[in-house]
Design a protein around this motif. Sequence first.
Motif, mmCIF file in Angstrom:
data_model
loop_
_atom_site.group_PDB
_atom_site.id
_atom_site.type_symbol
_atom_site.label_atom_id
_atom_site.label_comp_id
_atom_site.label_asym_id
_atom_site.label_seq_id
_atom_site.Cartn_x
_atom_site.Cartn_y
_atom_site.Cartn_z
ATOM 1 N N ALA A 62 -8.594 -1.293 0.430
ATOM 2 C CA ALA A 62 -7.883 -0.835 -0.768
ATOM 3 C C ALA A 62 -8.834 -0.139 -1.733
ATOM 4 O O ALA A 62 -8.488 0.871 -2.356
ATOM 5 N N PHE B 215 0.833 -1.207 0.000
ATOM 6 C CA PHE B 215 0.000 0.000 0.000
ATOM 7 C C PHE B 215 0.868 1.258 0.000
ATOM 8 O O PHE B 215 1.927 1.307 0.624
ATOM 9 N N GLU C 233 -6.650 2.535 -3.827
ATOM 10 C CA GLU C 233 -5.297 2.007 -3.993
ATOM 11 C C GLU C 233 -5.094 1.580 -5.443
ATOM 12 O O GLU C 233 -6.064 1.392 -6.201
#
Length: 228
Positions: free
Chosen positions: A115, A70, A120
């Motif tokens: 995410a 990440f 992301e």
Amino acid sequence: MAELEALFDKKCTCTMCEHSFTTKKIRSRFVKLLHTDTDLCPTYSPPENNPVYYHILVCPACGYSFSDDFSPYFPPGTKEVIQEKVCSNWTPHSFSNKRTIEDVIQTYKLTVYCATLKKEKHVVKAGMYMRLGWLYRSLGNSEQEQRFMKLAIHEYGETYSTQDYQGTQVSEVRILYLLGELSRRTGDIKEAGKSFSRVIEQQSRTTEKNIVEMAKERWREIRESRGS
């Protein structure tokens, strides 16, 4: 002297709420790779000494789930969304001990959700979906394996078209190969052939010769299965 254990505690800090916690990791000396499937899925001995099991970090305080893949950057507004959708509904719970495969699947699903809310990179989400496919394969659940492979294909397609993999450890050749192999495994032979051909076209420009050879093997298998 106490016998050294495979698992050890690693200190972490939640990038969402800054809470400090520990998570388990596996000492490299205990990691024994037996073989790797054609979609790069690793098999370890014993199965519980699988680094994939401890790839995910789950903050026990707020529930934010992430990995080292990440970005530390939160796009504007995403922290507020994560706070509303994840943290405000979180019952303090720890994944910081030895994990069962059911625990592992839960951590990956939490991370995919985080995410998505965090916006992301596609390449990160693709890797999460692919690992979920591997985990369900180890349980013999082909329906869920296929489901997550198809989600991985979508995200790998997005990362290839947007090139958001640039600056990561995942190369274009590897993405194309995985697009091919996951497509082959989900029955889309036409797309598989296209992706493998693109890998082979790059053989003189890539240092990942093993990926090129794997693409050639898969392409031969497709041709043989067609009887041509």
